[in-house]
Design an enzyme around this catalytic site. Structure first.
Site: not given
Ligand SMILES: Cc1cc2nc3c(=O)[nH]c(=O)nc-3n(C[C@H](O)[C@H](O)[C@H](O)COP(=O)(O)OP(=O)(O)OC[C@H]3O[C@@H](n4cnc5c(N)ncnc54)[C@H](O)[C@@H]3O)c2cc1C
Length: 373
Positions: A119, A124, A172, A235, A261, A332, A357
Site C-alpha cells: 500500500t 492501496g 499490473a 491473507e 449483571r 453498557g 482489500g
Molecule cells: C491497520 C492497517 C494495517 C495494514 N497493514 C498493511 C500491510 O501490512 N501491508 C500493506 O501493504 N498494506 C497494509 N494495509 C493497507 C490496506 O491493505 C489498505 O488500507 C487497503 O487495501 C485500502 O487501501 P487504501 O487505504 O489506500 O484505500 P483506497 O484505495 O484509497 O480506498 C478508500 C476507500 O474507497 C473505497 N473504494 C476504493 N476503490 C473502490 C472501488 N473501485 N469501488 C468502490 N469503492 C472503492 C473503499 O471503501 C475504500 O476503503 C493496512 C491498513 C491498515 C488500516
C-alpha cells in the site's frame, strides 16, 4: 496433530499473551521476545514448506491455530506477531534457494521479523497502479518511493516490497517484488497512530535511492503481480478467521456479563431483549463458522476459492462488527471502558473491512471471479 496444536497454542495464549494484552495495547507495543517464544513453539513455521525450515500444515490446522490465538481477543497483537504470514509467502514462492536458506530460518524462529509493503500513500486498493520504482543499476536495483499502513513496518528486518520495474503506465504487467533488508541505507520509517490495533506496529516507509541486490528479486521481473495476488487469498482467509473468532470473544464476554449483571431485580440475560441480542450474535457466528469450515475444506482439497474467500472475508468482518456493537451495548457503560474485550474488538472491527482489500474491492473481485462482470 490438531488437538496437540490446539493445546499448545491455548497454553501459550493463556500463559504468555492473554494476561498482558491490555498493558500492551495501552503501551502501543509488545515485547519483541514474543516472536522467539512463538518461534520456539513452531507457530511461526506452521504452514510453510519443510525444505525451507517450515512445518507443513493444512488450512484446517491453520484454522485451529487462529481460533486459539483469537482467545487473546487482541487482533493487533496477532497482526504484528504473525505479519510474516503475508511477508514471507512471496519469499517462499519467488526467492532463490540461496535467499530462502539465508532468510527464512530466522523468520520462522522469530529471530527476525518480516513485513509486506504494498500500500502507498497514493492508494492501496488499485495495486496495479502502485508508484514506487526500482530501476536496475548493475547488480542492484535503486528503489524510490513510499509505502504506508505497513504492519511490522517499524520493526521489520525484511520488507517484501512491491515496486514498479516496468515503467510508468505499465500497470499490473510492470510490478515486481523485492526483498529489502531493514538496514538498507536510505530507508526511513515513521510510526502511525490508529483507531484500533494499538499494540500492532504500523508504519510509513520512505525509500530514498535504496540499493537493493538484484538477487533479492522475488519471482521474475515484472511478474510480481501474480505473486501478490496469490498472497492476498490466504491473507483474506486468515483475516476472516480472526474476525469470526474475535466475534466469538465478544459473545463470550457479553454472555458472562449478562449472566452476572442484574437490573430490575433479575440478571440481564433474563430480559428477553438482551437474550435475543445474544442469540443474534450466536447465529451470525455459527453461520460464519460454517462458511469458514466449507471454504477451508475446499482449499484443503486443492481449490483456490477466490470468490468465496472474498465473500467470506466481508461476511466475517460484518459478523465481527455486529457482534462487537451488541457486546458493547450489553456491557453498557462498562463496554465503553478501556480494557474490556467488547471495547477493544469494537474499535478494531473496522480494519477488517478495509485491510487485505476493502469490502467494495472484494465484492467486485468476487463478481469478476463468478463471471458476473
Ligand atoms: C491497520 C492497517 C494495517 C495494514 N497493514 C498493511 C500491510 O501490512 N501491508 C500493506 O501493504 N498494506 C497494509 N494495509 C493497507 C490496506 O491493505 C489498505 O488500507 C487497503 O487495501 C485500502 O487501501 P487504501 O487505504 O489506500 O484505500 P483506497 O484505495 O484509497 O480506498 C478508500 C476507500 O474507497 C473505497 N473504494 C476504493 N476503490 C473502490 C472501488 N473501485 N469501488 C468502490 N469503492 C472503492 C473503499 O471503501 C475504500 O476503503 C493496512 C491498513 C491498515 C488500516
Amino acid at each position: 496433530m490438531e488437538e496437540a496444536l490446539r493445546a499448545t497454542v491455548r497454553r501459550f495464549v493463556e500463559q504468555e499473551l492473554r494476561p498482558h494484552v491490555n498493558d500492551w495495547e495501552e503501551a502501543g507495543t509488545f515485547p519483541r521476545a514474543l516472536y522467539q517464544q512463538a518461534g520456539a513453539l513452531g507457530l511461526l513455521a506452521l504452514g510453510f514448506p519443510e525444505a525451507d525450515g517450515g512445518i507443513p500444515a493444512s488450512y484446517r490446522q491453520l484454522q485451529v491455530l487462529n481460533e486459539e490465538l483469537c482467545r487473546t481477543a487482541c487482533g493487533g497483537l496477532l497482526a504484528s506477531l504473525f505479519s510474516h504470514r503475508i511477508g514471507t509467502p512471496p519469499i517462499v514462492h519467488g526467492g532463490s534457494a540461496e535467499l530462502r536458506a539465508r532468510v527464512l530460518p530466522g523468520i520462522f524462529s522469530g529471530a527476525t521479523i518480516s513485513a509486506l509493503a504494498v500500500t502507498e500513500p497514493g492508494g492501496g486498493s488499485d495495486v496495479a497502479s502502485l508508484a514506487a520504482t526500482a530501476e536496475r543499476d548493475g547488480d542492484h536495483y535503486i528503489v524510490n518511493g513510499s509505502k504506508t499502513f505497513i504492519t511490522s513496518g517499524m520493526r521489520a528486518d525484511w520488507i517484501t516490497l512491491a515496486v514498479r520495474t516496468g515503467g510508468q503506465g505499465s500497470g499490473a504487467a510492470g510490478v515486481s517484488v523485492l526483498l529489502v533488508p531493514g538496514d538498507t541505507p536510505g530507508l526511513t520509517r515513521a510510526p502511525l497512530k490508529k483507531m484500533g490495533w494499538w499494540c500492532s506496529d504500523t508504519a510509513e516507509l520512505h525509500f530514498d535511492h535504496c540499493r537493493v541486490p538484484a538477487a533479492n528479486l522475488l519471482g521474475a521481473e515484472n511478474a510480481g503481480f501474480t505473486l501478490l495476488m496469490r498472497n492476498f487469498n490466504d491473507e483474506r482467509l486468515m483475516l476472516a478467521m480472526h474476525a469470526c473468532y474475535l466475534a466469538q470473544a465478544c459473545l463470550d464476554e457479553a454472555l458472562q456479563w449478562a449472566q452476572q449483571r442484574k437490573t430490575f431485580g433479575k440478571a440481564l440475560v433474563q430480559h428477553q431483549a438482551v437474550r435475543h441480542k445474544l442469540v443474534g450474535m450466536a447465529t451470525r457466528i455459527e453461520a460464519t463458522r460454517a462458511f469458514i469450515d466449507s471454504v477451508v475444506a475446499r482449499m484443503d482439497a486443492g481449490g483456490q476459492d477466490v470468490a468465496q474467500v472474498c465473500m467470506l472475508k466481508n461476511f466475517a468482518a460484518q459478523t465481527m462488527q455486529a457482534c462487537a456493537g451488541e457486546a458493547v451495548q450489553i456491557l453498557g457503560g462498562m463496554g465503553f471502558m478501556r480494557g474490556t474485550v467488547a471495547e477493544r474488538v469494537y474499535r478494531d472491527a473496522k480494519v477488517y473491512m478495509i485491510g487485505g482489500g476493502a469490502e467494495e474491492i472484494l465484492n467486485d473481485l468476487a463478481a469478476r471471479q463468478l463471471g458476473w462482470s
